[in-house]
Design a protein around this motif. Structure first.
Motif, PDB file in Angstrom:
ATOM      1  N   ASP A  21       0.787  -1.151   0.021  1.00  0.00           N
ATOM      2  CA  ASP A  21       0.108  -0.253  -0.093  1.00  0.00           C
ATOM      3  C   ASP A  21       0.924   1.215  -0.045  1.00  0.00           C
ATOM      4  O   ASP A  21       2.087   1.190   0.625  1.00  0.00           O
ATOM      5  CB  ASP A  21      -0.767  -0.144   1.310  1.00  0.00           C
ATOM      6  CG  ASP A  21      -1.845   0.843   1.576  1.00  0.00           C
ATOM      7  OD1 ASP A  21      -1.353   2.188   1.693  1.00  0.00           O
ATOM      8  OD2 ASP A  21      -3.062   0.793   1.568  1.00  0.00           O
ATOM      9  N   ARG A  23       0.886   3.866   1.488  1.00  0.00           N
ATOM     10  CA  ARG A  23       0.993   4.526   2.669  1.00  0.00           C
ATOM     11  C   ARG A  23       2.438   3.687   3.651  1.00  0.00           C
ATOM     12  O   ARG A  23       2.752   4.288   4.393  1.00  0.00           O
ATOM     13  CB  ARG A  23       0.028   4.122   3.900  1.00  0.00           C
ATOM     14  CG  ARG A  23      -1.224   4.975   3.385  1.00  0.00           C
ATOM     15  CD  ARG A  23      -2.620   4.712   4.142  1.00  0.00           C
ATOM     16  NE  ARG A  23      -2.924   3.378   3.782  1.00  0.00           N
ATOM     17  CZ  ARG A  23      -4.261   2.733   4.250  1.00  0.00           C
ATOM     18  NH1 ARG A  23      -4.731   3.667   5.051  1.00  0.00           N
ATOM     19  NH2 ARG A  23      -4.615   1.894   3.913  1.00  0.00           N
ATOM     20  N   LYS A  26       5.298   5.906   2.697  1.00  0.00           N
ATOM     21  CA  LYS A  26       4.929   6.904   3.488  1.00  0.00           C
ATOM     22  C   LYS A  26       5.641   6.991   4.775  1.00  0.00           C
ATOM     23  O   LYS A  26       6.232   7.819   5.424  1.00  0.00           O
ATOM     24  CB  LYS A  26       3.483   7.629   3.399  1.00  0.00           C
ATOM     25  CG  LYS A  26       3.207   8.210   2.317  1.00  0.00           C
ATOM     26  CD  LYS A  26       1.723   9.085   2.591  1.00  0.00           C
ATOM     27  CE  LYS A  26       1.220   9.445   1.422  1.00  0.00           C
ATOM     28  NZ  LYS A  26      -0.047   9.764   1.704  1.00  0.00           N
ATOM     29  N   ARG A 100       2.364   8.734  14.727  1.00  0.00           N
ATOM     30  CA  ARG A 100       1.829   9.614  13.660  1.00  0.00           C
ATOM     31  C   ARG A 100       1.982   8.678  12.320  1.00  0.00           C
ATOM     32  O   ARG A 100       0.774   8.722  11.705  1.00  0.00           O
ATOM     33  CB  ARG A 100       2.946  10.642  13.722  1.00  0.00           C
ATOM     34  CG  ARG A 100       2.293  11.861  12.907  1.00  0.00           C
ATOM     35  CD  ARG A 100       3.165  13.183  12.738  1.00  0.00           C
ATOM     36  NE  ARG A 100       4.222  13.229  13.669  1.00  0.00           N
ATOM     37  CZ  ARG A 100       5.446  13.087  13.631  1.00  0.00           C
ATOM     38  NH1 ARG A 100       5.987  13.362  12.297  1.00  0.00           N
ATOM     39  NH2 ARG A 100       6.525  13.278  14.617  1.00  0.00           N
ATOM     40  N   ASN A 101       2.951   8.014  12.034  1.00  0.00           N
ATOM     41  CA  ASN A 101       2.843   7.097  10.929  1.00  0.00           C
ATOM     42  C   ASN A 101       1.842   6.032  10.663  1.00  0.00           C
ATOM     43  O   ASN A 101       1.289   5.696   9.941  1.00  0.00           O
ATOM     44  CB  ASN A 101       4.260   6.397  10.655  1.00  0.00           C
ATOM     45  CG  ASN A 101       5.350   7.131  10.384  1.00  0.00           C
ATOM     46  OD1 ASN A 101       5.023   8.319   9.826  1.00  0.00           O
ATOM     47  ND2 ASN A 101       6.558   6.762  10.528  1.00  0.00           N
ATOM     48  N   SER A 103      -1.105   6.191  12.246  1.00  0.00           N
ATOM     49  CA  SER A 103      -2.466   6.670  12.663  1.00  0.00           C
ATOM     50  C   SER A 103      -3.114   6.789  11.297  1.00  0.00           C
ATOM     51  O   SER A 103      -4.294   6.983  11.056  1.00  0.00           O
ATOM     52  CB  SER A 103      -2.428   8.228  13.213  1.00  0.00           C
ATOM     53  OG  SER A 103      -1.930   8.959  11.979  1.00  0.00           O
ATOM     54  N   GLN A 104      -2.452   6.741  10.244  1.00  0.00           N
ATOM     55  CA  GLN A 104      -3.168   6.694   8.728  1.00  0.00           C
ATOM     56  C   GLN A 104      -3.716   5.588   8.462  1.00  0.00           C
ATOM     57  O   GLN A 104      -4.405   5.594   7.236  1.00  0.00           O
ATOM     58  CB  GLN A 104      -2.207   7.252   7.704  1.00  0.00           C
ATOM     59  CG  GLN A 104      -0.819   6.700   7.820  1.00  0.00           C
ATOM     60  CD  GLN A 104       0.206   6.747   6.770  1.00  0.00           C
ATOM     61  OE1 GLN A 104      -0.233   7.245   5.696  1.00  0.00           O
ATOM     62  NE2 GLN A 104       1.480   6.494   6.973  1.00  0.00           N
ATOM     63  N   PHE A 105      -3.562   4.638   9.127  1.00  0.00           N
ATOM     64  CA  PHE A 105      -4.120   3.177   8.599  1.00  0.00           C
ATOM     65  C   PHE A 105      -5.349   2.822   9.569  1.00  0.00           C
ATOM     66  O   PHE A 105      -5.610   3.295  10.607  1.00  0.00           O
ATOM     67  CB  PHE A 105      -3.159   2.159   9.134  1.00  0.00           C
ATOM     68  CG  PHE A 105      -2.030   2.036   8.284  1.00  0.00           C
ATOM     69  CD1 PHE A 105      -1.876   1.460   6.979  1.00  0.00           C
ATOM     70  CD2 PHE A 105      -0.737   2.802   8.431  1.00  0.00           C
ATOM     71  CE1 PHE A 105      -0.905   1.347   6.061  1.00  0.00           C
ATOM     72  CE2 PHE A 105       0.211   2.850   7.606  1.00  0.00           C
ATOM     73  CZ  PHE A 105       0.195   2.020   6.787  1.00  0.00           C
ATOM     74  N   GLU A 106      -6.402   2.406   8.909  1.00  0.00           N
ATOM     75  CA  GLU A 106      -7.579   1.891   9.403  1.00  0.00           C
ATOM     76  C   GLU A 106      -7.413   0.887  10.765  1.00  0.00           C
ATOM     77  O   GLU A 106      -8.135   0.845  11.616  1.00  0.00           O
ATOM     78  CB  GLU A 106      -8.762   1.151   8.489  1.00  0.00           C
ATOM     79  CG  GLU A 106      -8.391   0.005   7.709  1.00  0.00           C
ATOM     80  CD  GLU A 106      -7.080   0.431   6.593  1.00  0.00           C
ATOM     81  OE1 GLU A 106      -6.748   1.512   6.356  1.00  0.00           O
ATOM     82  OE2 GLU A 106      -6.779  -0.430   5.918  1.00  0.00           O
ATOM     83  N   SER A 108      -5.255   1.097  13.034  1.00  0.00           N
ATOM     84  CA  SER A 108      -4.177   1.912  13.972  1.00  0.00           C
ATOM     85  C   SER A 108      -4.753   1.443  15.188  1.00  0.00           C
ATOM     86  O   SER A 108      -4.026   1.494  16.330  1.00  0.00           O
ATOM     87  CB  SER A 108      -4.128   3.324  13.872  1.00  0.00           C
ATOM     88  OG  SER A 108      -5.529   3.874  13.890  1.00  0.00           O
TER      89      SER A 108
END
Ligand code: DHB
Ligand code: MG
Length: 223
Positions: A21, A23, A26, A100-101, A103-106, A108
């Protein structure tokens, strides 16, 4: 046969088969920007962790060494609904980047980052009966791998899978006179694995953009 072709092949398979993915990249970019050391696992090893979580049917996963959360995300991506990864990170500033990294995943909310010295956290997890874990990934301070193994066994059940990163170290692992503390730590860890009749283990050597290294795969037998 060297680094360039190892990297080219890794990239070929990353694009064709591993397909992280976006992300995931990222996480690597944000971790670099935050000044974290670039010692995260590769995407192919990350995908392997996800698949091992799935093959194992693991819903309780323990990771020692969060760094920016890259491997944590792969582990968490393999969890069934209701599953959990507890990940241990010594440095609060690394844990903040990881938080922080991730937190963008469902998924988390299925990740619990525990900040502090791993030995204290492991003792607390044991005392609070947070085990047993179905799968445990060791990837922190190489000089502490022996202690991680002791606690991992305490926090395991028959059939727990333990994976230990960085057990080859460009082949330096076979230098019995090495003064590299990480090599010595892993050599002591290997003796401990070898001397424990409850552990069935193997080692896979790897080449990748990260060079030449490898990981141990360990199965915990009943007592
Ligand atoms: C180092 C640590 C790691 O976990 C890794 O995968 C590679 C290198 C290190 O401390 O050098
Ligand atoms: Mg590692």
């Amino acid at each position: 046969m060297d680094q360039e072709i190892w990297s080219d092949v890794d990239n070929y398979y990353e694009e064709l088969i591993v397909r992280p993915d976006p992300r995931f990249n990222k996480i690597i970019e944000a971790s670099l920007e935050a000044g974290l050391p670039s010692i995260n696992i590769t995407s192919s090893l990350g995908k392997l962790l996800e698949l091992l979580v799935r093959f194992q049917g693991a819903s309780r996963v323990l990771e020692i060494g969060t760094l920016g959360g890259y491997s944590t995300a792969w582990l968490a991506q393999g969890l069934p609904p209701g599953g959990k990864v507890i990940t241990l990170e010594k440095k609060p500033e690394h844990a903040a980047v990881a938080r922080r990294n991730l937190s963008q995943f469902e998924f988390s909310s299925s990740i619990d980052i525990q900040v502090g010295d791993a030995m204290n956290t492991l003792r607390t997890l044991y005392k609070d009966r947070k085990g047993p874990f179905d799968l445990i990934f060791l990837d922190a301070n190489k000089t502490e791998y022996c202690d991680y193994l002791d606690w991992s066994i305490k926090l395991s059940r028959p059939g727990t899978m333990i994976i230990a990163d960085n057990v080859v170290r460009r082949g330096n692992i076979i230098n019995e006179n090495s003064e590299d503390l990480s090599v010595r730590g892993i050599r002591d860890f290997n003796l401990k694995v070898s001397g424990n009749p409850r552990l069935r283990a193997t080692v896979i050597q790897t080449v990748s953009p990260k060079g030449y290294d490898g990981f141990s795969l360990i199965y915990v037998d009943p007592e």
